[in-house]
Design an enzyme around this catalytic site. Structure first.
Site, PDB file in Angstrom:
ATOM      1  N   SER A 119       0.868  -1.179   0.000  1.00 51.39           N
ATOM      2  CA  SER A 119       0.000   0.000   0.000  1.00 51.39           C
ATOM      3  C   SER A 119       0.908   1.233   0.000  1.00 51.39           C
ATOM      4  O   SER A 119       2.121   1.115   0.234  1.00 51.39           O
ATOM      5  CB  SER A 119      -0.831  -0.034   1.287  1.00 51.39           C
ATOM      6  N   TYR A 179      -3.052  -1.239   9.993  1.00 49.43           N
ATOM      7  CA  TYR A 179      -2.968  -1.380   8.531  1.00 49.43           C
ATOM      8  C   TYR A 179      -1.562  -1.008   8.055  1.00 49.43           C
ATOM      9  O   TYR A 179      -0.947  -1.739   7.279  1.00 49.43           O
ATOM     10  CB  TYR A 179      -4.015  -0.480   7.877  1.00 49.43           C
TER      11      TYR A 179
HETATM   12  P1  NDP Z   1     -11.753  -5.180  -1.524  1.00 49.67           P
HETATM   13  O1  NDP Z   1     -12.420  -4.963  -0.222  1.00 49.67           O
HETATM   14  O2  NDP Z   1     -12.488  -4.915  -2.785  1.00 49.67           O
HETATM   15  O3  NDP Z   1     -11.157  -6.644  -1.605  1.00 49.67           O
HETATM   16  C1  NDP Z   1     -10.620  -7.312  -0.493  1.00 49.67           C
HETATM   17  C2  NDP Z   1     -10.688  -8.788  -0.792  1.00 49.67           C
HETATM   18  O4  NDP Z   1     -10.078  -9.523   0.267  1.00 49.67           O
HETATM   19  C3  NDP Z   1     -12.106  -9.277  -0.940  1.00 49.67           C
HETATM   20  O5  NDP Z   1     -12.169  -9.992  -2.157  1.00 49.67           O
HETATM   21  C4  NDP Z   1     -12.334 -10.187   0.249  1.00 49.67           C
HETATM   22  O6  NDP Z   1     -13.145 -11.301  -0.130  1.00 49.67           O
HETATM   23  C5  NDP Z   1     -10.905 -10.636   0.582  1.00 49.67           C
HETATM   24  N1  NDP Z   1     -10.703 -10.955   1.992  1.00 49.67           N
HETATM   25  C6  NDP Z   1     -10.702 -10.089   3.049  1.00 49.67           C
HETATM   26  N2  NDP Z   1     -10.477 -10.755   4.183  1.00 49.67           N
HETATM   27  C7  NDP Z   1     -10.329 -12.074   3.850  1.00 49.67           C
HETATM   28  C8  NDP Z   1     -10.076 -13.259   4.587  1.00 49.67           C
HETATM   29  N3  NDP Z   1      -9.924 -13.233   5.927  1.00 49.67           N
HETATM   30  N4  NDP Z   1      -9.994 -14.441   3.930  1.00 49.67           N
HETATM   31  C9  NDP Z   1     -10.154 -14.476   2.581  1.00 49.67           C
HETATM   32  N5  NDP Z   1     -10.370 -13.390   1.820  1.00 49.67           N
HETATM   33  C10 NDP Z   1     -10.473 -12.194   2.454  1.00 49.67           C
HETATM   34  O7  NDP Z   1     -10.439  -4.265  -1.440  1.00 49.67           O
HETATM   35  P2  NDP Z   1      -9.289  -3.911  -2.477  1.00 49.67           P
HETATM   36  O8  NDP Z   1      -9.446  -4.624  -3.736  1.00 49.67           O
HETATM   37  O9  NDP Z   1      -9.194  -2.454  -2.459  1.00 49.67           O
HETATM   38  O10 NDP Z   1      -8.018  -4.479  -1.677  1.00 49.67           O
HETATM   39  C11 NDP Z   1      -7.201  -5.526  -2.145  1.00 49.67           C
HETATM   40  C12 NDP Z   1      -5.822  -5.356  -1.542  1.00 49.67           C
HETATM   41  O11 NDP Z   1      -5.249  -4.125  -2.001  1.00 49.67           O
HETATM   42  C13 NDP Z   1      -5.814  -5.289  -0.016  1.00 49.67           C
HETATM   43  O12 NDP Z   1      -4.683  -5.968   0.475  1.00 49.67           O
HETATM   44  C14 NDP Z   1      -5.710  -3.793   0.254  1.00 49.67           C
HETATM   45  O13 NDP Z   1      -5.132  -3.518   1.498  1.00 49.67           O
HETATM   46  C15 NDP Z   1      -4.811  -3.377  -0.892  1.00 49.67           C
HETATM   47  N6  NDP Z   1      -4.840  -1.953  -1.191  1.00 49.67           N
HETATM   48  C16 NDP Z   1      -5.981  -1.338  -1.674  1.00 49.67           C
HETATM   49  C17 NDP Z   1      -5.953   0.008  -1.970  1.00 49.67           C
HETATM   50  C18 NDP Z   1      -7.131   0.737  -2.530  1.00 49.67           C
HETATM   51  O14 NDP Z   1      -7.048   1.963  -2.718  1.00 49.67           O
HETATM   52  N7  NDP Z   1      -8.242   0.080  -2.835  1.00 49.67           N
HETATM   53  C19 NDP Z   1      -4.750   0.824  -1.747  1.00 49.67           C
HETATM   54  C20 NDP Z   1      -3.632   0.075  -1.243  1.00 49.67           C
HETATM   55  C21 NDP Z   1      -3.689  -1.246  -0.980  1.00 49.67           C
HETATM   56  P3  NDP Z   1     -14.344 -11.852   0.798  1.00 49.67           P
HETATM   57  O15 NDP Z   1     -15.099 -10.653   1.262  1.00 49.67           O
HETATM   58  O16 NDP Z   1     -15.105 -12.760  -0.102  1.00 49.67           O
HETATM   59  O17 NDP Z   1     -13.673 -12.606   1.904  1.00 49.67           O
END
Ligand code: NDP
Length: 255
Positions: A145, A158
């Site tokens: 991130s 985070y």
């Molecule tokens: P989303 O919330 O759209 O996606 C997060 C995903 O993680 C979901 O598909 C969710 O699936 C899955 N997930 C969360 N917890 C669990 C768990 N315990 N077990 C299995 N799956 C899990 O967020 P983003 O796409 O934005 O984030 C994706 C990554 O990118 C993350 O690591 C985030 O920190 C990082 N990021 C995002 C940024 C942004 O601006 N969007 C910026 C910087 C980093 P489900 O709900 O089905 O479990």
């Protein structure tokens, strides 16, 4: 040169691949020919992602698992090997945030964020390693991130998890280079997903501040991650390991 990006015959696991940035990366891998397992807890979202990926002409499966749970991760790896036959690429993307300052955050909340964002990468990488090694090499991509680099008052756990993921990436890159496994991190800027949609509702003026601070003057989209994921999963990146590459429209180089 196209052959260097060819992923036909490869199998990828994308945690959190059922939506957001994970789905954007999974689409990139599928478009380059990889079969894909998406891992998440929400089965309806996972089934929709599988249909999206299968329409690109590859095999795709959904595996329901909490990636912070060691037994669930072991069962997930077993299921992928049974269904798709091998593992070449692991993308540790699942993540979440709890927006509170350090003096307010509870221990349980700290643990939930660290377990979901950092311990999950340790569990999945360790569990996938024997399969990657058995293939004579492979690729691991961890998602950091801007808070791998910068501080923020509202994200102590985070930021700790995302700083930690960069150092974990470097440790694995050193340890597994002799096995021909390359381990890299991607550092997204502000990307339009469910995660940031919630933040935009909670924080007044966030949308305009992101546009003003980002040289590209736009939010990233999930398809902005298809190319970098394909590059880091392909033979084109065989001499690239231990890096943390921003995909941020210039956010991290803005004075
Ligand atoms: P989303 O919330 O759209 O996606 C997060 C995903 O993680 C979901 O598909 C969710 O699936 C899955 N997930 C969360 N917890 C669990 C768990 N315990 N077990 C299995 N799956 C899990 O967020 P983003 O796409 O934005 O984030 C994706 C990554 O990118 C993350 O690591 C985030 O920190 C990082 N990021 C995002 C940024 C942004 O601006 N969007 C910026 C910087 C980093 P489900 O709900 O089905 O479990």
């Amino acid at each position: 040169m196209a052959g260097r990006f060819d992923l036909r015959g490869k199998v990828a696991i994308v945690t959190g691949g059922n939506g957001g940035i994970g789905l954007g990366m999974a689409r990139g891998l599928a478009d380059s020919g990889a079969d894909v397992a998406v891992v998440g807890r929400n089965e309806a979202k996972s089934q929709a992602a599988v249909a999206d990926l299968a329409a690109r002409g590859v095999s795709a499966i959904a595996v329901a698992a909490d990636v912070s749970n060691k037994d669930a991760v072991a069962a997930m790896i077993e299921r992928v090997l049974e269904s798709l036959g091998r593992i070449d690429i692991l993308i540790n993307n699942a993540g979440m945030s709890i927006r509170k300052p350090p003096h307010v955050l509870e221990l349980e909340e700290w643990r939930e964020v660290i377990d979901t964002n950092l311990t999950s990468a340790f569990l999945c990488s360790k569990a996938a390693y024997p399969a990657l090694k058995a293939n004579g090499g492979g690729k691991i991509i961890n998602i950091g991130s801007m808070l791998s680099i910068f501080g923020a008052s509202f994200a102590p756990a985070y930021a700790a998890s995302k700083g930690g993921i960069v150092q974990y990436t470097r440790a694995c890159a050193c340890a597994w280079a002799p096995d021909n496994i390359q381990v890299n991190a991607i550092l997204p800027g502000w990307i339009d997903t469910d995660l940031t949609r919630a933040a935009r509702q909670q924080i007044d003026g966030l949308h305009d501040r992101v546009l003003a601070r980002t040289p590209a003057a736009r939010w990233g989209g999930i398809d902005d991650f298809a190319g970098i994921a394909t590059f880091l999963s392909s033979p084109a990146s065989d001499f690239v390991t231990g890096t943390a590459i921003p995909v941020d429209g210039g956010y991290s180089i803005m004075a």
